[in-house]
Design a protein around this motif. Structure first.
Motif, mmCIF file in Angstrom:
data_model
loop_
_atom_site.group_PDB
_atom_site.id
_atom_site.type_symbol
_atom_site.label_atom_id
_atom_site.label_comp_id
_atom_site.label_asym_id
_atom_site.label_seq_id
_atom_site.Cartn_x
_atom_site.Cartn_y
_atom_site.Cartn_z
ATOM 1 N N LEU A 170 -1.139 -8.621 -6.983
ATOM 2 C CA LEU A 170 -1.767 -7.522 -7.899
ATOM 3 C C LEU A 170 -2.917 -7.126 -6.915
ATOM 4 O O LEU A 170 -3.441 -6.002 -6.926
ATOM 5 N N THR A 171 -3.770 -7.946 -6.610
ATOM 6 C CA THR A 171 -5.080 -7.733 -5.809
ATOM 7 C C THR A 171 -4.942 -7.093 -4.611
ATOM 8 O O THR A 171 -5.884 -6.576 -4.107
ATOM 9 N N THR A 172 -3.600 -7.038 -4.200
ATOM 10 C CA THR A 172 -3.590 -6.289 -2.906
ATOM 11 C C THR A 172 -3.848 -4.834 -3.124
ATOM 12 O O THR A 172 -4.004 -3.923 -2.062
ATOM 13 N N ILE A 173 -3.968 -4.326 -4.215
ATOM 14 C CA ILE A 173 -4.237 -3.029 -4.557
ATOM 15 C C ILE A 173 -5.504 -2.389 -4.035
ATOM 16 O O ILE A 173 -5.976 -1.374 -3.762
ATOM 17 N N TYR A 174 -6.465 -3.536 -4.101
ATOM 18 C CA TYR A 174 -7.937 -3.244 -3.904
ATOM 19 C C TYR A 174 -8.239 -3.282 -2.352
ATOM 20 O O TYR A 174 -9.338 -3.161 -1.857
ATOM 21 N N THR A 175 -6.904 -3.940 -1.446
ATOM 22 C CA THR A 175 -7.101 -3.437 -0.107
ATOM 23 C C THR A 175 -7.219 -2.187 0.575
ATOM 24 O O THR A 175 -7.314 -1.924 1.493
ATOM 25 N N PHE A 176 -6.398 -1.381 -0.390
ATOM 26 C CA PHE A 176 -6.547 0.088 -0.011
ATOM 27 C C PHE A 176 -7.825 0.744 -0.150
ATOM 28 O O PHE A 176 -8.515 0.518 -0.980
ATOM 29 N N SER A 177 -8.260 1.625 0.838
ATOM 30 C CA SER A 177 -9.693 2.144 1.070
ATOM 31 C C SER A 177 -9.700 2.863 -0.146
ATOM 32 O O SER A 177 -10.763 3.211 -0.682
ATOM 33 N N GLU A 178 -8.518 3.631 -0.575
ATOM 34 C CA GLU A 178 -8.587 4.588 -1.848
ATOM 35 C C GLU A 178 -7.225 4.290 -2.762
ATOM 36 O O GLU A 178 -6.157 4.238 -2.173
ATOM 37 N N VAL A 179 -7.488 3.987 -4.074
ATOM 38 C CA VAL A 179 -6.329 3.695 -4.904
ATOM 39 C C VAL A 179 -5.614 5.272 -5.330
ATOM 40 O O VAL A 179 -6.439 5.868 -6.055
ATOM 41 N N LYS A 180 -4.394 5.390 -4.830
ATOM 42 C CA LYS A 180 -3.883 6.537 -5.363
ATOM 43 C C LYS A 180 -2.567 6.090 -5.954
ATOM 44 O O LYS A 180 -2.107 4.829 -6.238
ATOM 45 N N LEU A 181 -1.924 7.102 -6.582
ATOM 46 C CA LEU A 181 -0.399 6.976 -7.130
ATOM 47 C C LEU A 181 0.519 6.138 -6.364
ATOM 48 O O LEU A 181 1.182 5.245 -6.817
ATOM 49 N N SER A 182 0.587 6.399 -4.951
ATOM 50 C CA SER A 182 1.501 5.791 -4.128
ATOM 51 C C SER A 182 1.174 4.321 -3.871
ATOM 52 O O SER A 182 2.172 3.621 -3.845
ATOM 53 N N SER A 183 -0.194 3.874 -3.739
ATOM 54 C CA SER A 183 -0.324 2.492 -3.490
ATOM 55 C C SER A 183 -0.084 1.720 -5.136
ATOM 56 O O SER A 183 0.062 0.609 -4.950
ATOM 57 N N LEU A 184 -0.492 2.646 -6.085
ATOM 58 C CA LEU A 184 -0.164 1.729 -7.499
ATOM 59 C C LEU A 184 1.421 1.655 -7.271
ATOM 60 O O LEU A 184 1.776 0.589 -8.116
ATOM 61 N N ILE A 185 2.130 2.595 -7.226
ATOM 62 C CA ILE A 185 3.555 2.419 -7.327
ATOM 63 C C ILE A 185 4.213 1.207 -6.270
ATOM 64 O O ILE A 185 4.912 0.539 -6.673
ATOM 65 N N PHE A 186 3.322 1.141 -5.135
ATOM 66 C CA PHE A 186 3.917 -0.039 -4.170
ATOM 67 C C PHE A 186 3.402 -1.182 -4.595
ATOM 68 O O PHE A 186 4.291 -2.198 -4.877
ATOM 69 N N VAL A 187 2.476 -1.603 -5.247
ATOM 70 C CA VAL A 187 1.961 -2.664 -5.949
ATOM 71 C C VAL A 187 2.939 -2.801 -7.192
ATOM 72 O O VAL A 187 3.264 -4.100 -7.081
ATOM 73 N N SER A 188 3.206 -1.856 -7.733
ATOM 74 C CA SER A 188 4.247 -2.094 -9.069
ATOM 75 C C SER A 188 5.179 -2.756 -8.602
ATOM 76 O O SER A 188 6.123 -3.588 -9.188
ATOM 77 N N VAL A 189 5.874 -1.982 -7.750
ATOM 78 C CA VAL A 189 7.306 -2.450 -7.184
ATOM 79 C C VAL A 189 7.177 -3.837 -6.435
ATOM 80 O O VAL A 189 8.196 -4.525 -6.853
ATOM 81 N N LEU A 190 6.193 -3.954 -5.818
ATOM 82 C CA LEU A 190 6.102 -5.683 -5.269
ATOM 83 C C LEU A 190 5.868 -6.523 -6.261
ATOM 84 O O LEU A 190 6.685 -7.728 -6.147
ATOM 85 N N TYR A 191 5.330 -6.241 -7.303
ATOM 86 C CA TYR A 191 4.999 -7.151 -8.320
ATOM 87 C C TYR A 191 6.446 -7.387 -9.186
ATOM 88 O O TYR A 191 6.677 -8.814 -9.494
ATOM 89 N N SER A 192 7.107 -6.234 -9.400
ATOM 90 C CA SER A 192 8.278 -6.310 -10.223
ATOM 91 C C SER A 192 9.407 -6.863 -9.438
ATOM 92 O O SER A 192 9.866 -7.820 -9.775
ATOM 93 N N GLY A 193 9.229 -7.000 -8.195
ATOM 94 C CA GLY A 193 10.410 -7.518 -7.139
ATOM 95 C C GLY A 193 10.022 -9.200 -7.443
ATOM 96 O O GLY A 193 10.957 -9.868 -7.419
ATOM 97 N N PHE A 194 8.737 -9.486 -7.368
ATOM 98 C CA PHE A 194 8.331 -10.944 -7.481
ATOM 99 C C PHE A 194 8.939 -11.436 -8.861
ATOM 100 O O PHE A 194 9.426 -12.782 -8.827
ATOM 101 N N LEU A 195 8.778 -10.663 -9.957
ATOM 102 C CA LEU A 195 9.131 -11.151 -11.253
ATOM 103 C C LEU A 195 10.660 -11.251 -11.256
ATOM 104 O O LEU A 195 11.183 -12.239 -11.902
#
Length: 548
Positions: A170-195
């Motif tokens: 989840l903290t990978t979202i803070y590695t992006f220079s700017e938090v956008k919807l695309s970065s949020l979706i990316f992290v959400s999909v990554l986290y969902s895949g993990f679960l």
């Protein structure tokens, strides 16, 4: 609840709230749509369970970590308590869960707000939440569960590591220079895949483990069953008490129970007699032998609603059981799963001899802490049958094979019927009557009529055996049979009619059979139906048996 439990709960809540209050400022989210979505996610995750290391965890904590991307930990605490309020109905369990949650989220919030940068906030919360979860759960198991904590250390460490790994995703979202919807979706999909991967990996491992356990269980069953012929062979050479203890020990090892108590009915005294045990201390067994309950009172354990395929499972709180008449091990840990065994549950297997219950075996504290499975019930019944055979050929047979008074007064019989209905115990009523008895008295004389009544009484006394009791009122005879099969009642009636007919060829008997609770649910309805059935038998010509 005990004072010790209330003190523990209060301490957890107070410490957790202090941690939250000291992390000023305390802020709650006010975005209603966002809170609604968060609540729905927590509700869903509360119901998704993953078995890890012998324990069952839901993924609610993983949902909390994800929600920290959007809402404050203080708001998560409120939403979490709401989900607990809906899911948990037992007050004691609810208070314990709330105290755990307040302390865990409180410690997580403390570390969350103390983090020097955003990248470490979710990781810090995960460390605080899971570390306090491990510590408080170990404390609870040790002081309230009274079981071995070491068995669950691996599960706690594994869940701790998984939570840490999930928070890092989840903290990978803070590695992006700017938090956008695309970065949020990316992290959400990554986290969902993990679960999702976690869920299916754990269940694949569980299925493999279940197959392994099944194989081991079959091997254990074969090993224990192979001991049975040797034990039974000793029955003619060794003391029966030693043989019974060996059979009980084998039974418990096979079906997985730590305690067993073998009791038989002494029909001469109307009391229950304790004759053997497994796992119970000698001093406790002596107390049980001295406190002998009435046979009638034990029927409350054998109600039809507790029937599980010929044995009886009595859940906690179903009946009021006297501590002097049963054995209760010291309190032990209860698993938080749907099919968990409660320390106050009871599993008993009746001993059946010639269609009559002559005693029972009560089992307690299963090794897997789960309620008995169908296989375990069938194995327990098989060993109960073996024990019954041993008892019927032993010194204990005098308790249930000796003669006892079968004929009772009409008032006593009616009282017994009422008690059986009150306890919900299945039984039969058989009504037998001499057809056209007034004509018999006129034709053969009153003396001959009295002889017929005495003969009917004698035949009934002989044929009823150990199945029940009866009462005779003029030319009518009513029997209470402790049987669950209506065919038993028909068979008894047929034998009485047949024997009576041999002595009095020109006189016929009519009979009716009614079963409780299948044919009638109340005392009045039972007597009404048995009389209606008898009247039907007589009006159809007599000399026959009518069942409903």
């Amino acid at each position: 609840m005990s004072i010790k439990e209330l003190f523990f709960i209060s301490t957890c809540i107070i410490v957790g709230l202090i941690m939250i209050i000291t992390t000023q400022p305390v802020v709650f989210n006010t975005d209603i749509p966002l809170l609604g979505i968060a609540l729905a996610l927590l509700f869903f995750s509360q119901s998704v369970e993953i078995p890890i290391g012998g324990l069952v965890f839901n993924i609610k904590s993983f949902s909390m970590l994800y929600l920290l991307l959007f809402i404050r930990p203080e708001s998560i605490l409120i939403l979490s308590i709401i989900t607990l309020l809906v899911y948990i109905k037992d007050l004691r369990r609810f208070l314990f869960k709330v105290s755990f949650e307040v302390l865990q989220i409180g410690f997580g919030t403390l570390l969350f707000k103390a983090s020097p940068n955003d990248y470490l906030k979710i990781i810090s919360f995960a460390i605080g939440y899971m570390l306090s979860n491990v510590l408080v759960t170990i404390f609870y198991i040790k002081f309230f569960g009274k079981t071995n904590v070491k068995a669950y250390i691996r599960a706690f460490l594994l869940v701790f590591a998984l939570s840490l790994f999930g928070s890092m995703i989840l903290t990978t979202i803070y590695t992006f220079s700017e938090v956008k919807l695309s970065s949020l979706i990316f992290v959400s999909v990554l986290y969902s895949g993990f679960l999702i991967q976690l869920y299916y990996t754990v269940f694949s491992e569980l299925w493999h483990k279940e197959l392994t356990l099944e194989k081991e269980q079959i091997a254990r069953e074969i090993e224990n069953l192979m001991k049975l012929p040797e034990i039974l062979e000793k029955s003619s050479k060794e003391d029966i008490d030693d043989v019974l203890q060996d059979v009980l020990a084998t039974t418990c090892k096979l079906i997985g129970f730590e305690y067993a108590l073998l009791s038989i009915f002494d029909f001469r005294s109307g009391k229950v007699t304790r004759i053997s045990k497994y796992g119970i201390k000698d001093e406790d067994f002596e107390k049980l032998k001295q406190n002998r309950p009435d046979i009638k009172s034990t029927y409350v354990l054998m109600q039809q609603r507790f029937d599980v395929g010929g044995a009886y499972f009595i859940p906690n709180g179903s009946v009021d059981l006297s501590q002097s008449s049963i054995y209760r091990p010291s309190e032990y840990f209860k698993l938080e799963v749907e099919n968990a065994w409660d320390p106050n549950d009871l599993f008993i297997v009746p001993l059946i001899y010639k269609n009559k219950t002559i005693g029972y075996i009560s089992f307690d504290k299963p090794t897997n802490m789960l309620r008995p499975s169908k296989r375990e019930i069938e194995l327990a019944k098989f060993f109960a049958w073996q024990i019954t055979r041993l008892l019927s050929e032993s010194k204990y047979s005098v308790f249930f094979l000796s003669d006892y008074k079968k004929e009772q007064t009409y008032a006593f019989l009616m009282e017994e019927i009422s008690k059986n209905i009150e306890f919900g115990k299945s039984f039969l009523i058989v009504y037998v009557d001499i057809d056209k008895f007034e004509k018999v008295n006129i034709t053969h004389g009153f003396k001959a009529g009295d002889e017929m009544l005495q003969e009917l009484r004698n035949i009934s006394e002989e044929e009823i055996k150990n199945l029940g009791i009866f009462s005779q009122f003029n030319d009518e005879l009513i029997m209470l049979l402790w049987s669950m099969s209506k065919s038993d009642g028909v068979l008894v009636a047929e034998r009485i009619i047949e024997k009576f007919k041999k002595k009095y060829p020109d006189v016929s008997l009519s009979a009716s059979v009614v079963k409780y609770p299948t044919d009638a649910q109340t005392f009045d309805e039972l007597l009404e139906k048995i009389k209606v059935a008898l009247t039907t038998a007589k009006k159809s010509g007599g000399g026959r048996i009518v069942t409903l």
